[in-house]
Every structure is written in C-alpha cells, then in structure tokens.
Enzyme design. Structure first.
Site, short mmCIF file in Angstrom:
data_model
loop_
_atom_site.label_atom_id
_atom_site.label_comp_id
_atom_site.label_asym_id
_atom_site.label_seq_id
_atom_site.Cartn_x
_atom_site.Cartn_y
_atom_site.Cartn_z
N GLU A 67 0.81 -1.23 0.00
CA GLU A 67 0.00 0.00 0.00
C GLU A 67 0.84 1.27 0.00
O GLU A 67 0.45 2.28 -0.60
CB GLU A 67 -0.98 0.01 1.18
CG GLU A 67 -2.17 -0.92 1.02
CD GLU A 67 -1.86 -2.36 1.38
OE1 GLU A 67 -0.73 -2.61 1.86
OE2 GLU A 67 -2.72 -3.24 1.20
N HIS A 136 -11.00 -4.71 9.20
CA HIS A 136 -11.62 -4.60 7.87
C HIS A 136 -12.93 -3.83 7.92
O HIS A 136 -13.76 -3.96 7.01
CB HIS A 136 -11.88 -5.98 7.27
CG HIS A 136 -10.64 -6.71 6.84
ND1 HIS A 136 -9.80 -7.31 7.74
CD2 HIS A 136 -10.08 -6.90 5.62
CE1 HIS A 136 -8.79 -7.88 7.09
NE2 HIS A 136 -8.93 -7.63 5.80
#
Lengths: 334, 326
Positions: A67, A136
């Site tokens: 990322e 998440h």
C-alpha cells in the site's frame, strides 16, 4: 436546454455507479488509470469487474500488496502528468499508505510553492456490519479530514457515488473517496450521462422543521428510516448529507440548524475524535444564538469493531439510535 | 565503457564545485544564525549528485532527500531561488513554504527534497510509471541514503519498479551512517547493492568518491532504463564530511577523526581537479578562476536573498489546493 425529465435515469446500484463513473472518466481521458490490488479481477468487492475488458492491462494495473508503494506510485504519477485512481481495498489498510498520502500527496503543492498539481483519486471502502472484525471495518475519515491538502468525500447512495467519483477524478487535488462496503447493493436513480457533484457542497436530503440531522454516508439511509418513525410521532426532521467532509459546507448545515434550532450529527465512525465533533463545533459557531439544545453526536462506541454479530449490532449506529436521540433533543427546551 | 571526454570531466568538476561552495558558504551563513534553518550538508558526497545528474535530461525526474542541495544544484537549480528559499523569502524556489528539506523545482524535474527518509523512492517509481504510461522515454532517479534502505517504502517501490521494468534508477548514497547510527548497527549486510537481487534487478557497487565512476555506472543504468530494460540499484559508497545536520553538528561522538580524515584524503573534487590538470584540460589558474566566479555568484545570490521580502502572511493559505479543475 435539457431539463431534468429529459435526462435518462434508471435504477442502478451504488457499486455500478462507482464503476460507471470511472468507466466514463477513463473513456474521456487517457491520463486516467486505475491501480490497486486485484483490480483486474474487479477487486474483492467486484466494483471494477468490467474495466479490464474495456481498458486493458495498460490502464487497469494490478499492484503487489504494497500500500505504501502503491500510494507513492499514485503521488509520483499524479505529479508528472497522469490522473491516477489508486484503490486501497479496505480503509483499514490506509495506515500502511499514510505517509505517502499525508506527508507527500497532501503537502507537495504547498511545499513546492504551488508548482505541483496532484490529480490523485484514492478509492477506499469503510464501514462495519458484516463480521469482518476490527481490521476490515473501520471508518477512519477523521484522520484524513485533519490533513490540509487532502479532500475527503463520502458518497451516501448511487447518485452521490457516481457524481462524487467523477468530481474526484477530475479534481486537480488529492481526493479520498470513502465508500461504504455495505452500501454497494443500494439501488437508486442515476443519470446515464456523466455529471459532477461539486466538492464542498452539502445536500438537503429531506426537508423538515424540528431537528436537523447531519448524516454521513450510510447513516443517511438510517436517518431516512428514522424520519419515517419520527414523523408518525409528529417530529419532522431535516436530513443533510454533507457529501464532502473536507472541505465542509458549514453554511448549508448551519442554515438548517438556524431554522430548526436543534442539530444532531450521525456517523458510523467512533464518536470520540470523530469528524462529528468538528461538524458540531463548526455549526454551533455559526448558529449558537438559534440553538434550543446542545448539538448532539451519534457515533460508534470507543472500542475496536467487534466480530460477533451480537456485538457488532450494538456497535453500529442505526435508525433506532437516531430516533431515541432525536426524541431527547426534541423534548429539550432552553 | 569508453573514457569520458574532457568536456564531461569538466562538467562533472563544475557541478561538484558548485555544490561544494554552495554548501560551505551556506553552511556558515546558517550557522551564523542568518537563516531560519539548519542544513543537512552534502559536502563529501558531491561526486554522486554530479555523476548521476550529468547523465540526465531536463525532462528526466529526480527525487531527493533531506540532504538535497547537491541534487538540486546538479539537476540545474540556480543559487538565487535556492538562497531565497533557505532564507524563507517570497521569491524562493518554493515561495518560502518548503525550505531546505523540501527544496524543489518541478519544472526542472526535481520532485522535491524530502523530510521523510525513503519518502521519495515510491514517488520516483510513480514518475517512472507515468513516463512509461505517457509514452515518454524520460527516466526518473531516486536518491536516498543507506538508512532509507531499511524503510518499507524502499522495498515496496524497488519491487514494483523491477516487476514492471520501470524506467528508473535507484541511487543509494551509502555514507555509512543513518543519522548517527553506523551501517553495521542498522543492517546486517555490507553491500546494499546485494539487496537488488531480491527484487530481480541489477545491483552495482560504485566508488561514490569518484565522479567518473558514478558517471559511468549511471550512464549504463540510464541507458537500460531508457531502453525499457528496467531499473538498476546503484550503491554509491561515499562519505559525509560534516555531521548529520549542521557544520558544528550536535557534538555527538559517533566516529573517529581518523575515519573522517581517511575519506577526506580521497576528496572527489581534489581528485578530479588533479586529473584534469594532469590531462591538460584545466589549469590551476582556470580552476581558481572558476571557484572565484562561483563564490561571487553565491555572494550575489545571498545578498539578493537577504534583500528579498518575506512572504506576506496572506500567503499562508495559498497553494494548499489547486483552485481550478482542469
């Protein structure tokens, strides 16, 4: 002149609206490309399912699970003449990419004395509710709103998703589009043609006279459900969707609160330190003399997002929590 | 690889002298308290910036580090906007909003010095991606130190660059200290170039005190990048004459005078000057004249900067965002 009735609209999902906005922007402008993890396969959310077939591997780029590198790629590419759309699959993964977003993308133009142009769009999915637990499910938009140089939008429904994604992609600044993964199936009328929703403009979703409810993202739908229940009790709420969190359209929100005398801000993120505190403070500075009660905030409790359905149900704000708080607010008198 | 022409050697020499004198004078001015800043001086490492940038075109991009003045000068940055920036003036390279650690000029392909160790590496890889995407044969170069090779950003960006055969060159200036921590206390390897194998790109160890060696190695790395053959990791082994920050430094005892002296004995500017004089490409008088001209240009730029206005406080909120959407 085109009137609203002449524009072709049809019911599509929030998911299709995102995809359609990106597709149309990519057709119009070869500088736009999409890069992210598993985007060629459509991503875990199937948002990008049809893009590879139309645009090919040059423009739909699968990234390694990196990322920081991915966000940095977007920064460098945006600064050198392209218009990248970077997908950070879950908003929880933003932390890994945060230096590139916060220290590089957000500050580059300023640090360079205005010379840089950063047309970077970051797509990401927030939201709790499906037992995917603490890493998440978060809504971390407050982190990003705190950083000058970034813009942050949060589409509530399909119409907003299509217009805000397009505006984000066409914007010459870094914009983070915080979508809600549990809203992807929401249906709504969306024009077929492309359109922009200007950044920094709030929208009055429902007019009302008793309490102004500023609802973020998915909470707009919970507020609408609450409005029906409250209407039966004779309480008429006005619902406002900020659409853009940074820059925030304080004037539209404050105008509503000056009318109703009561305000409530609802978001799914943790209440403490959430953007709701900023919104409430900004409104009260502009509407203090009209207030009949303190501006209230609804958000998640101060815990990580839990796994078990029974815990998570208690965690995420909903129409019931809005109804209860509005009743309390409505009953208060100075 | 053919020997570089006298023209190339003179170019390398001039770039290095321009960096060295800027840093020597700038470092003293900063230490005298005339600038609102501390400087991370590049003195000792000039061969790297000069040797690399002499291979670059104006449309090639670089990303730099907190020790970035040398890269800025080597890529074509001028003294006036530099000093104005370091003095915090409105006509600085960044309008006084960036300072030493963020000095940049995107028109010269300089995508910024960087206050975050390793921060520029993914950005350079992004520029390389963009160059390839737009069909340009420009290349990007990221400068970073030995310390940055322990940052995740280095590993992520290096992997992506090699995976997609992006037109970039990763230039590690191994000056053997991450701030004050010696290399053997921050990584278990001796040669950072060895890490290249882990990404599937060539890794080359270069004498970073020899501008010609750096120039030659970069020439091949840039050729590869431009030809679409992918990135190269160059480890330029060099040395920082001064402390991590400032001329006087923070008086942290972390290295011996013998070590410093042994590196200074291999000074890249003295070595190249001797080589040029021996080859008859430069006389001692010409060398002295070039230094005098450069010093005069520096003095003029400092006077220009100190006479320039500070930014108006109204400038605080400009340049945060681009207003118009294209």
């Amino acid at each position: 002149m085109t009137t609203i009735t002449e524009i072709q609209t049809r019911e599509i999902s929030y998911l299709s609206a995102i995809s359609e906005a990106i597709t149309q922007c990519m057709r119009e402008d070869d500088d736009v490309f999409l890069v992210g993890e598993d985007v060629r396969l459509g991503s875990v959310f199937h948002v990008y399912n049809d893009l590879l077939a139309e645009f090919g591997e040059r423009r739909i780029v699968d990234s390694p699970i990196s990322e920081a590198g991915l966000m940095g790629l977007g920064v460098g590419a945006a600064a050198t003449g392209t218009r990248p759309v970077v997908d950070i699959m879950f908003m929880d993964f933003m932390g890994i990419a945060l230096d590139q977003l916060v220290n590089q993308a957000a500050k580059m133009k300023y640090m360079f004395g205005g010379k840089a142009r950063l047309p970077l769009t970051v797509m990401t999915m927030a939201g709790a509710g499906g037992s995917i637990a603490a890493q998440h499910s978060q809504s971390l938009e407050a982190w990003l709103c705190h950083v000058p140089g970034l813009k942050v939008v949060m589409p509530s429904g399909p119409y907003e998703a299509k217009g805000l994604v397009r505006s984000a992609i066409r914007e010459d600044n870094p914009v983070v589009v915080v979508c809600n993964k549990w809203s992807l199936g929401i249906m709504g009328p969306v024009p077929e043609a492309s359109y922009d929703i200007p950044l920094g403009q709030a929208h009055v979703v429902r007019e009302g006279s008793d309490v102004s409810v500023v609802a973020l993202g998915r909470m707009v739908h919970e507020a609408m459900a609450a409005a029906t229940i409250l209407a039966a009790e004779g309480i008429d709420i006005e619902i406002l969707d900020p659409r853009t969190l940074s820059p925030l359209d304080v004037e539209t929100l404050a105008t509503s609160v000056r009318k109703t005398g009561r305000g409530l801000v609802v978001h799914e993120a943790v209440r403490f330190g959430g953007i709701g505190g900023e919104i409430a403070a900004a409104i009260q500075e502009e509407a203090f003399d009209w207030l009949e009660a303190p501006i209230m905030r609804i958000g998640a409790p101060f815990s990580p997002v839990p796994f078990s359905p029974s815990l998570e149900k208690a965690y995420v704000p909903n129409a019931d929590t809005i109804v209860q708080t509005v009743r309390h607010l409505h009953a208060r008198r100075v | 690889m053919p020997d570089p022409s006298a023209e190339v050697l003179l170019d390398l020499y001039r770039r290095m002298v321009r960096i060295r004198l800027f840093e020597e004078v700038g470092g003293r001015v900063a230490e005298d308290g005339r600038m609102p800043t501390v400087l991370h001086l590049y003195i000792g490492q000039e061969a790297v910036a000069a040797g690399v940038c002499a291979n670059l075109r104006p449309d090639d991009q670089i990303t730099s580090t907190h020790r970035g003045h040398g890269h800025f000068i080597a890529k074509g940055g001028q003294y006036r906007p530099m000093f104005s920036e370091l003095f915090g003036r409105a006509n600085g390279a960044c309008k006084g909003k960036g300072g030493s650690m963020h000095i940049s000029d995107i028109d010269l392909g300089i995508l910024g010095a960087n206050g975050i160790v390793g921060g520029g590496i993914p950005i350079a890889v992004g520029a390389a991606f963009s160059n390839k995407y737009r069909g340009s044969d420009a290349v990007s170069v990221s400068f970073f130190g030995d310390g940055a090779t322990n940052e995740g950003s280095f590993h992520e960006a290096a992997n992506m660059a090699a995976l997609w055969k992006l037109p970039c060159v990763l230039v590690c200036e191994n000056n053997f200290y991450g701030e004050w921590t010696p290399q053997h206390l921050h990584q278990a390897i001796e040669y950072i170039a060895d890490r290249a194998a882990g990404y599937g790109m060539p890794g080359v160890v270069v004498d970073g005190m020899d501008a010609v060696a750096v120039w030659s190695a970069t020439q091949e790395a840039v050729r590869r990048a431009r030809a679409g053959e992918g990135p190269t990791l160059l480890e330029c082994r060099t040395y920082r004459y001064f402390d991590h920050v400032g001329m006087k430094g923070l008086r942290i005892a972390y290295r011996s005078q013998e070590e410093v002296d042994s590196w200074k004995a291999r000074d890249p500017i003295q070595a190249l000057e001797a080589r040029l004089v021996e080859a008859g490409a430069l006389s001692a008088e010409e060398a002295a004249a070039f230094k005098a001209e450069t010093l005069a240009e520096i003095d003029e730029a400092i006077a220009f900067a100190e006479a320039s206005p500070f930014p108006d406080p109204a400038e605080l909120l400009t340049d945060v965002y681009t207003e118009a959407t294209s």
